[in-house]
Design a protein around this motif. Structure first.
Motif, PDB file in Angstrom:
ATOM      1  N   TYR A   1      -6.957  -9.259  -0.808  1.00  0.00           N
ATOM      2  CA  TYR A   1      -7.062 -10.266   0.246  1.00  0.00           C
ATOM      3  C   TYR A   1      -7.198  -9.572   1.596  1.00  0.00           C
ATOM      4  CZ  TYR A   1      -5.974 -13.811   3.645  1.00  0.00           C
ATOM      5  OH  TYR A   1      -6.036 -14.645   4.725  1.00  0.00           O
ATOM      6  N   CYS A   2      -8.037 -10.128   2.451  1.00  0.00           N
ATOM      7  CA  CYS A   2      -8.149  -9.614   3.799  1.00  0.00           C
ATOM      8  C   CYS A   2      -8.347 -10.773   4.769  1.00  0.00           C
ATOM      9  CB  CYS A   2      -9.282  -8.602   3.938  1.00  0.00           C
ATOM     10  SG  CYS A   2     -10.909  -9.237   3.553  1.00  0.00           S
ATOM     11  N   GLY A   3      -7.784 -10.638   5.935  1.00  0.00           N
ATOM     12  CA  GLY A   3      -7.898 -11.669   6.946  1.00  0.00           C
ATOM     13  C   GLY A   3      -7.976 -11.058   8.327  1.00  0.00           C
TER      14      GLY A   3
ATOM     15  N   LEU B   1       0.822  -1.200   0.000  1.00  0.00           N
ATOM     16  CA  LEU B   1       0.000   0.000   0.000  1.00  0.00           C
ATOM     17  C   LEU B   1       0.861   1.257   0.000  1.00  0.00           C
ATOM     18  CD1 LEU B   1      -2.868  -0.833   2.555  1.00  0.00           C
ATOM     19  CD2 LEU B   1      -3.038  -0.703   0.061  1.00  0.00           C
ATOM     20  N   LYS B   2       0.493   2.222  -0.812  1.00  0.00           N
ATOM     21  CA  LYS B   2       1.220   3.482  -0.857  1.00  0.00           C
ATOM     22  C   LYS B   2       0.939   4.287   0.399  1.00  0.00           C
ATOM     23  CE  LYS B   2       2.064   7.535  -3.766  1.00  0.00           C
ATOM     24  NZ  LYS B   2       1.684   8.259  -4.999  1.00  0.00           N
TER      25      LYS B   2
ATOM     26  N   ALA C   1      -4.417  -8.539   7.616  1.00  0.00           N
ATOM     27  CA  ALA C   1      -4.209  -8.338   6.180  1.00  0.00           C
ATOM     28  C   ALA C   1      -5.400  -7.577   5.630  1.00  0.00           C
ATOM     29  CB  ALA C   1      -4.056  -9.670   5.445  1.00  0.00           C
ATOM     30  N   ALA C   2      -5.141  -6.422   5.045  1.00  0.00           N
ATOM     31  CA  ALA C   2      -6.213  -5.610   4.467  1.00  0.00           C
ATOM     32  C   ALA C   2      -5.574  -4.702   3.421  1.00  0.00           C
ATOM     33  CB  ALA C   2      -6.926  -4.789   5.540  1.00  0.00           C
ATOM     34  N   GLU C   3      -5.485  -5.176   2.198  1.00  0.00           N
ATOM     35  CA  GLU C   3      -4.824  -4.419   1.135  1.00  0.00           C
ATOM     36  C   GLU C   3      -5.802  -3.442   0.488  1.00  0.00           C
ATOM     37  OE1 GLU C   3      -1.261  -4.710  -0.160  1.00  0.00           O
ATOM     38  OE2 GLU C   3      -1.499  -4.988   1.989  1.00  0.00           O
ATOM     39  N   GLY C   4      -6.300  -2.517   1.293  1.00  0.00           N
ATOM     40  CA  GLY C   4      -7.219  -1.513   0.788  1.00  0.00           C
ATOM     41  C   GLY C   4      -7.987  -0.881   1.933  1.00  0.00           C
ATOM     42  N   SER C   5      -9.033  -0.144   1.600  1.00  0.00           N
ATOM     43  CA  SER C   5      -9.860   0.527   2.602  1.00  0.00           C
ATOM     44  C   SER C   5     -11.035  -0.364   2.976  1.00  0.00           C
ATOM     45  CB  SER C   5     -10.368   1.872   2.067  1.00  0.00           C
ATOM     46  OG  SER C   5     -11.078   1.698   0.856  1.00  0.00           O
TER      47      SER C   5
END
Length: 436
Positions: A377-379, A304-305, A424-428
């Motif tokens: 992906y989110c966990g 993530l930036k 893990a949460a590659e986003g909002s």
């Protein structure tokens, strides 16, 4: 805590470092002197708040973004603190005002009312002492505002004889009943029949330890009335009902590129909250090291930036917690008590991994994720931590395990206290708690 020569005259301004600042609002304590209730207003480009959530004070001590917090230490009756994490302030916010209201008397009754901002290592970066206050009962001490890609502080020194109502109205807060909260309605008699029912080095964050967020006051109570409430000098309540993990002063380390970081000796053994900020983009990761100096647990691994996130971390098997940072850009690691993590009560939004605290009853958890960088992906794990010394010893539940750029999932939550590890949460994302 050292105060430098950063005194600013009324109307003047100066650049401050774009880091997590600690801002004190204080005055000399004299017998019979009134006390101040300090707060912050987060303003957009039009000079107004977006709603009640953009007012941070003792009755609503944490902004939804987590960038601004109000903290009180019972040992400092004549001082209150704001934690202002400038890198985390939302892009829509242009100015952060430091304000106060009085429990009685006027600002002119105070002896040397002062606002002072400190960098993480304790250096004073801006200070303004009010010298011309008179009959005002609410006051704008100063403001932090964006300028040339950084932040500046301006000594404002503007008072309101009309009190919190005048201040609130000026910056867009609706005031239904300016001075007093409405009395609660008397409920009707019950029916007889049932009705429907920031590696520059180690730096110590000085000042009092932050206290746990207090539950927000009911939305029906006018903001001006809430601001006008006096601040009790009685001892501060414990950090909510959360007792898992030790309480200590935060400890911050900054650097650039890859480094090994060792937590300060003063951090007690046990689980802690590790916050990470990383400038720019590209893959970076943070691993815990064991006593053999080998990575034994991955804490962060993201592309993530301008990453900002945190994680609950158990101590390693060595004498102190040690982490390996692999990155290209500048970064900041902060070790905090787990009690400083955000509470999930009804709804929260965020971006990236985060540790959350849930204290409610059995419920359903709904989650929406908007993936970034082509992935999603989110966990999330839930840990029933009551009665356990470490996270690893607690019962673990898999709450979220999903992949896809955009998705919505739900999962059952047990009774709190529950540590939610959104690892893990590659986003909002947005979380909602639905009562069962």
């Amino acid at each position: 805590m050292m105060s430098g020569m950063n005194h600013i005259a009324k109307g003047a301004n100066a650049f401050v470092p774009t880091v997590a600042l600690r801002v004190a609002v204080r005055h000399e304590l004299r017998p019979g002197a009134p006390l101040v209730a300090a707060g912050a207003l987060l303003l957009t480009a039009n000079g107004r708040v977006r709603g009640e959530a953009d007012l941070v004070f003792h009755g609503r001590p944490v902004h939804p973004s987590g960038a601004v917090r109000h903290v009180v230490d019972a040992r400092e009756v004549s001082a209150q603190w704001l934690e202002l994490d400038l890198p985390r302030v939302e892009a829509a916010i242009e100015r952060v005002l430091v304000v106060c209201s009085m429990d009685r008397g006027t600002v002119g009754d105070l002896a040397e009312p002062t606002v002072e901002a400190y960098a993480p290592e304790g250096t004073s970066v801006a200070r303004y002492t009010v010298t011309d206050a008179a009959a005002e009962t609410a006051f704008v001490f100063g403001e932090f505002y964006r300028r040339a890609g950084g932040w500046k502080f301006r000594a404002v020194g503007q008072g309101y004889a009309s009190g919190p109502a005048g201040l609130a109205t000026d910056f867009g807060l609706a005031v239904a009943a300016a001075a007093t909260a409405p009395a609660p309605a008397v409920p009707p008699p019950a029916p007889a029949s049932p009705g429907p029912v920031p590696l520059a080095g180690v730096s110590k964050t000085t000042g009092p330890s932050p206290v746990a967020p207090v539950r927000p006051a009911p939305a029906a109570v006018p903001m001006a009335a809430l601001m006008a409430k006096s601040v009790s000098p009685a001892p501060v309540a414990p950090r909510g009902a959360w007792t898992f993990g030790a309480v200590f002063d935060p400890h911050t380390v900054t650097g650039k590129g890859s480094h090994v970081v060792t937590a300060a000796r003063r951090i007690p053994p046990g689980p802690v909250l590790v916050e990470m900020e990383h400038e720019g983009g590209g893959l970076f990761c943070v691993d815990r090291l064991d006593k053999k100096n080998e990575a034994d647990h991955m804490i962060f691994n993201s592309t993530l930036k301008d990453f900002r996130g945190n994680a609950a971390v158990d101590p390693g098997d060595g004498p102190r917690l040690r982490l390996r940072v692999e990155a290209r850009g500048r970064w900041t690691l902060t070790f905090r008590p787990l009690a400083d993590a955000r509470r999930l009560e009804s709804e929260l939004t965020g971006r990236g991994p985060e540790a959350l605290l849930y204290m409610g009853p059995v419920a359903d958890l709904e989650m929406k994720l908007r993936g970034e960088n082509g992935g999603g992906y989110c966990g999330m794990y839930g840990y029933e931590v009551a009665g356990h010394p470490t996270i690893a010893a607690a019962r673990e539940r898999t709450l979220v395990n999903a992949a896809g750029r955009n998705h919505k999932v739900s999962s059952p939550l047990p009774d709190g206290p529950l540590l939610l590890s959104f690892y893990a949460a590659e986003g909002s994302w947005r979380l909602k708690v639905r009562p069962v």
